[in-house]
Design a protein around this motif. Structure first.
Motif, PDB file in Angstrom:
ATOM      1  N   PHE A  15      43.844  37.708  56.587  1.00 17.84           N
ATOM      2  CA  PHE A  15      43.703  36.472  57.352  1.00 17.84           C
ATOM      3  C   PHE A  15      43.934  35.268  56.450  1.00 17.84           C
ATOM      4  CE2 PHE A  15      40.878  33.026  58.814  1.00 17.84           C
ATOM      5  CZ  PHE A  15      41.435  32.776  60.060  1.00 17.84           C
ATOM      6  N   TYR A  16      43.322  35.286  55.273  1.00 15.62           N
ATOM      7  CA  TYR A  16      43.486  34.175  54.327  1.00 15.62           C
ATOM      8  C   TYR A  16      44.924  34.039  53.859  1.00 15.62           C
ATOM      9  CZ  TYR A  16      38.373  33.968  53.814  1.00 15.62           C
ATOM     10  OH  TYR A  16      37.039  33.843  54.024  1.00 15.62           O
ATOM     11  N   LEU A  17      45.628  35.147  53.805  1.00 12.69           N
ATOM     12  CA  LEU A  17      47.015  35.112  53.357  1.00 12.69           C
ATOM     13  C   LEU A  17      47.901  34.355  54.348  1.00 12.69           C
ATOM     14  CD1 LEU A  17      49.071  36.126  51.243  1.00 12.69           C
ATOM     15  CD2 LEU A  17      49.345  38.165  52.658  1.00 12.69           C
ATOM     16  N   PHE A  18      47.664  34.578  55.645  1.00 18.26           N
ATOM     17  CA  PHE A  18      48.549  34.003  56.659  1.00 18.26           C
ATOM     18  C   PHE A  18      48.046  32.695  57.274  1.00 18.26           C
ATOM     19  CE2 PHE A  18      49.644  38.529  56.633  1.00 18.26           C
ATOM     20  CZ  PHE A  18      50.987  38.409  56.318  1.00 18.26           C
ATOM     21  N   LEU A  19      46.755  32.436  57.222  1.00 18.47           N
ATOM     22  CA  LEU A  19      46.210  31.246  57.868  1.00 18.47           C
ATOM     23  C   LEU A  19      46.837  29.939  57.379  1.00 18.47           C
ATOM     24  CD1 LEU A  19      44.072  29.972  59.805  1.00 18.47           C
ATOM     25  CD2 LEU A  19      42.630  29.771  57.772  1.00 18.47           C
ATOM     26  N   PRO A  20      46.894  29.684  56.069  1.00 13.35           N
ATOM     27  CA  PRO A  20      47.459  28.396  55.636  1.00 13.35           C
ATOM     28  C   PRO A  20      48.898  28.185  56.100  1.00 13.35           C
ATOM     29  CG  PRO A  20      46.312  29.440  53.824  1.00 13.35           C
ATOM     30  CD  PRO A  20      46.389  30.453  54.935  1.00 13.35           C
ATOM     31  N   ALA A  21      49.727  29.233  56.015  1.00 15.89           N
ATOM     32  CA  ALA A  21      51.123  29.097  56.454  1.00 15.89           C
ATOM     33  C   ALA A  21      51.183  28.764  57.941  1.00 15.89           C
ATOM     34  CB  ALA A  21      51.897  30.374  56.152  1.00 15.89           C
ATOM     35  N   PHE A  22      50.357  29.449  58.727  1.00 17.18           N
ATOM     36  CA  PHE A  22      50.309  29.187  60.160  1.00 17.18           C
ATOM     37  C   PHE A  22      49.897  27.737  60.427  1.00 17.18           C
ATOM     38  CE2 PHE A  22      47.913  28.898  64.101  1.00 17.18           C
ATOM     39  CZ  PHE A  22      48.812  29.425  65.019  1.00 17.18           C
ATOM     40  N   MET A  23      48.851  27.290  59.738  1.00 23.43           N
ATOM     41  CA  MET A  23      48.328  25.940  59.970  1.00 23.43           C
ATOM     42  C   MET A  23      49.312  24.860  59.533  1.00 23.43           C
ATOM     43  SD  MET A  23      45.378  26.401  61.331  1.00 23.43           S
ATOM     44  CE  MET A  23      43.901  25.498  60.994  1.00 23.43           C
ATOM     45  N   ILE A  26      39.983  33.742  45.592  1.00 24.44           N
ATOM     46  CA  ILE A  26      39.993  34.729  44.508  1.00 24.44           C
ATOM     47  C   ILE A  26      38.696  34.655  43.703  1.00 24.44           C
ATOM     48  CG2 ILE A  26      41.105  35.321  42.307  1.00 24.44           C
ATOM     49  CD1 ILE A  26      43.795  34.519  43.720  1.00 24.44           C
ATOM     50  N   LYS A  27      38.253  33.444  43.385  1.00 24.41           N
ATOM     51  CA  LYS A  27      37.017  33.290  42.604  1.00 24.41           C
ATOM     52  C   LYS A  27      35.805  33.821  43.359  1.00 24.41           C
ATOM     53  CE  LYS A  27      36.189  29.530  40.289  1.00 24.41           C
ATOM     54  NZ  LYS A  27      36.075  28.111  39.918  1.00 24.41           N
ATOM     55  N   ARG A  28      35.832  33.742  44.677  1.00 24.58           N
ATOM     56  CA  ARG A  28      34.696  34.184  45.478  1.00 24.58           C
ATOM     57  C   ARG A  28      34.664  35.704  45.635  1.00 24.58           C
ATOM     58  NH1 ARG A  28      33.309  35.375  50.671  1.00 24.58           N
ATOM     59  NH2 ARG A  28      35.361  35.099  51.548  1.00 24.58           N
ATOM     60  N   ILE A  29      35.814  36.322  45.760  1.00 28.22           N
ATOM     61  CA  ILE A  29      35.863  37.735  46.126  1.00 28.22           C
ATOM     62  C   ILE A  29      36.224  38.652  44.967  1.00 28.22           C
ATOM     63  CG2 ILE A  29      37.112  39.405  47.552  1.00 28.22           C
ATOM     64  CD1 ILE A  29      37.187  37.171  49.682  1.00 28.22           C
ATOM     65  N   ALA A  30      37.207  38.303  44.183  1.00 32.56           N
ATOM     66  CA  ALA A  30      37.771  39.232  43.202  1.00 32.56           C
ATOM     67  C   ALA A  30      36.799  39.717  42.123  1.00 32.56           C
ATOM     68  CB  ALA A  30      39.020  38.622  42.562  1.00 32.56           C
ATOM     69  N   SER A  35      45.236  16.602  52.258  1.00 32.53           N
ATOM     70  CA  SER A  35      44.497  16.937  51.038  1.00 32.53           C
ATOM     71  C   SER A  35      44.436  18.451  50.807  1.00 32.53           C
ATOM     72  CB  SER A  35      43.079  16.369  51.099  1.00 32.53           C
ATOM     73  OG  SER A  35      42.361  16.936  52.183  1.00 32.53           O
ATOM     74  N   PHE A  36      45.247  19.204  51.569  1.00 33.87           N
ATOM     75  CA  PHE A  36      45.224  20.662  51.442  1.00 33.87           C
ATOM     76  C   PHE A  36      46.137  21.111  50.316  1.00 33.87           C
ATOM     77  CE2 PHE A  36      46.844  24.915  52.497  1.00 33.87           C
ATOM     78  CZ  PHE A  36      45.640  25.604  52.471  1.00 33.87           C
ATOM     79  N   SER A  37      45.641  22.023  49.513  1.00 35.07           N
ATOM     80  CA  SER A  37      46.417  22.621  48.433  1.00 35.07           C
ATOM     81  C   SER A  37      46.326  24.142  48.578  1.00 35.07           C
ATOM     82  CB  SER A  37      45.861  22.188  47.076  1.00 35.07           C
ATOM     83  OG  SER A  37      46.329  23.032  46.050  1.00 35.07           O
ATOM     84  N   ILE A  38      47.476  24.783  48.778  1.00 38.72           N
ATOM     85  CA  ILE A  38      47.500  26.243  48.888  1.00 38.72           C
ATOM     86  C   ILE A  38      46.963  26.862  47.605  1.00 38.72           C
ATOM     87  CG2 ILE A  38      49.029  28.256  48.995  1.00 38.72           C
ATOM     88  CD1 ILE A  38      50.668  26.797  51.063  1.00 38.72           C
ATOM     89  N   LYS A  39      47.359  26.293  46.484  1.00 37.89           N
ATOM     90  CA  LYS A  39      46.901  26.813  45.187  1.00 37.89           C
ATOM     91  C   LYS A  39      45.374  26.772  45.115  1.00 37.89           C
ATOM     92  CE  LYS A  39      47.137  25.759  40.283  1.00 37.89           C
ATOM     93  NZ  LYS A  39      47.627  24.817  39.288  1.00 37.89           N
ATOM     94  N   VAL A  51      44.737  46.006  46.558  1.00 35.10           N
ATOM     95  CA  VAL A  51      45.776  45.130  47.120  1.00 35.10           C
ATOM     96  C   VAL A  51      45.431  44.714  48.554  1.00 35.10           C
ATOM     97  CG1 VAL A  51      47.640  45.899  45.600  1.00 35.10           C
ATOM     98  CG2 VAL A  51      47.194  47.132  47.745  1.00 35.10           C
ATOM     99  N   PHE A  52      44.171  44.872  48.916  1.00 33.85           N
ATOM    100  CA  PHE A  52      43.627  44.460  50.214  1.00 33.85           C
ATOM    101  C   PHE A  52      44.377  45.072  51.399  1.00 33.85           C
ATOM    102  CE2 PHE A  52      42.498  41.056  47.204  1.00 33.85           C
ATOM    103  CZ  PHE A  52      41.128  41.282  47.191  1.00 33.85           C
TER     104      PHE A  52
END
Length: 185
Positions: free
Chosen positions: A143-151, A69-73, A58-62, A108-109
């Protein structure tokens, strides 16, 4: 993963020494380490949620990035936008240059790399720099950028083994850097 109040409590406790450090470093000389503890707890929470969703298909990268983005930007970009004209009024030219560079890096973090390379974290300017703390936001976003790909790439026992290797590597690298580049710590 269901909401766990005790973990939120641990995150709150982790921030207390950071606040005390910023009020008076004498009372908590290593209080800034609370940020590291907060990162570990937050990483655990996000990692557990992502892992569970991947296992349930049920995971969606999008959706994951959209929520981040909605939480931080919005608030971050508001702060960065407000800082531009305010810095022109309240700072001297060399500080304005540093602020505009830090805004560019943090948008650009990458402000953690900027502050490491350009400004010693404990120098006089950092005491008045309004964006110095964006280094932690940059690390969080990286961390958020790489975590999903790693998982997604590492599943099951391979993921557990990979996490153990990453922990060993990162701890070893931390110890190495503490001797070779103490300003990085």
């Amino acid at each position: 993963m269901e909401y766990r109040r005790e973990i939120d409590g641990l995150r709150a406790i982790a921030i207390i020494p950071v606040l005390i450090y910023h009020l008076n470093s004498y009372f908590a000389p290593f209080g800034y380490l609370g940020v590291d503890v907060f990162f570990v707890i937050s990483g655990y929470l996000i990692g557990a949620v992502v892992s569970q969703k991947i296992e349930n298909d049920s995971f969606s990268i999008k959706d994951f990035y959209k929520r981040r983005i909605k939480r931080i930007a919005p608030l971050y970009f508001l702060v960065a936008t407000i800082m531009m004209p305010l810095s022109l009024v309240y700072f001297v030219p060399s500080q304005i240059k540093d602020i505009f560079q830090s805004i560019s890096a943090s948008v650009v973090f990458l402000s953690n790399f900027f502050f490491y390379r350009e400004i010693y974290y404990f120098n006089a300017f950092t005491q008045v720099s309004p964006l110095i703390h964006t280094w932690s936001l940059a690390i969080e976003e990286q961390f958020y950028l790489f975590l999903p790909a790693f998982m997604i790439f590492f599943k099951g026992k391979l993921r557990n083994f990979s996490v153990i290797l990453l922990i060993i590597f990162s701890l070893s690298y931390y110890i190495y850097l503490s001797y070779t580049d103490p300003n990085l710590m």
